[in-house]
Scaffold this motif. Sequence first.
Motif, mmCIF file in Angstrom:
data_model
loop_
_atom_site.group_PDB
_atom_site.id
_atom_site.type_symbol
_atom_site.label_atom_id
_atom_site.label_comp_id
_atom_site.label_asym_id
_atom_site.label_seq_id
_atom_site.Cartn_x
_atom_site.Cartn_y
_atom_site.Cartn_z
ATOM 1 N N GLY A 1 -40.573 58.121 9.794
ATOM 2 C CA GLY A 1 -41.360 57.931 8.594
ATOM 3 C C GLY A 1 -41.428 56.472 8.174
ATOM 4 O O GLY A 1 -41.572 56.166 6.977
ATOM 5 N N GLU B 1 -44.740 51.158 3.104
ATOM 6 C CA GLU B 1 -45.622 51.247 1.945
ATOM 7 C C GLU B 1 -44.868 51.020 0.634
ATOM 8 O O GLU B 1 -45.485 50.897 -0.432
ATOM 9 C CB GLU B 1 -46.317 52.610 1.916
ATOM 10 N N ARG C 1 -44.138 55.186 5.734
ATOM 11 C CA ARG C 1 -43.912 55.366 4.300
ATOM 12 C C ARG C 1 -42.961 54.306 3.761
ATOM 13 O O ARG C 1 -43.136 53.821 2.632
ATOM 14 C CB ARG C 1 -43.357 56.755 4.035
ATOM 15 N N GLU D 1 -36.690 58.769 2.793
ATOM 16 C CA GLU D 1 -36.580 58.823 1.332
ATOM 17 C C GLU D 1 -35.473 57.901 0.826
ATOM 18 O O GLU D 1 -35.648 57.200 -0.184
ATOM 19 C CB GLU D 1 -36.322 60.260 0.880
#
Length: 295
Positions: free
Chosen positions: A222, A228, A225, A194
């Motif tokens: 991750g 992306e 992600r 994140e």
Amino acid sequence: MALDFERLRETRAANPAAIGRALAERRRRDVIAGDGRLFIVAADHPARGAIAVGDNPTAMANRYELLERMALALSRPGVDGVLGTPDIIDDLAALGLLDDKIVVGSMNRGGLRGASFEMDDRYTAYDIAAMKRQGLDFAKTLIRVDLDDAGTLPTLEATARAVDAAAAAELPIMLEPFMSSRVNGKVVNDLTAEAVILSTAIASGLGNSSAYTWMKLPVVDGMERVMEATTMPTLLLGGDNGGDPDETFASWERALALPGVRGLTVGRTLLYPHDGDVAAAVDIAARLVHTDLAA
């Protein structure tokens, strides 16, 4: 690796113009060539006062040893280039080690490790005009975003102007963004997916053109992600060498398979491996990037 350090010292003292000539006359290559992937060895850490590797607080303090390790790394198949501050790049140029290599100039080194002003990371090394004049191939910046430290703002603004200048000069520039904070007085980067996604979003919008912007991102859980979150070509950074080497190489291999990932930019992990075998560590990483290299 035997290097002529006596000649290097004499050149710096008696014939400094020879360093500029060595940079100007080196054989250059296209940034994107062959399989389109890049493996860059980094050595810009000392200029920030970051000379520790793992548990050794002065591992990178000996410049002669560092240059020998850099020379060995640059001699290995599949190593496309080097990332450094002017002192490192000038040494390598004077030693004749930059032919057919991509040379990446490190720009902001003002945020010294452990300083009260660490987040005010001023551009105290290369600027775009100097890199164009000296024939460097790529620019690199570090962007640590601490929402509780006002020093972040001038760093963001200076980086935006560097992106402007790079685009105007048609010089690729890689941005290395992190969300950071102080923990017990030490700046710590948030390595959650994140946080990396957020830092990538912030860095991507800097400047008045993103046409020549690349990302330099850490490998985190991750990573799919993370990739992306950007259409920009991305190089993976290696970080310190505190972890298990096999796990590190495996994580790089997985991340290198993701769309948008163009290669690796790694320094201490390969220049100061746990077992001391620089050539072996560099060769493993080179084969991860350039899969057509023979084992």
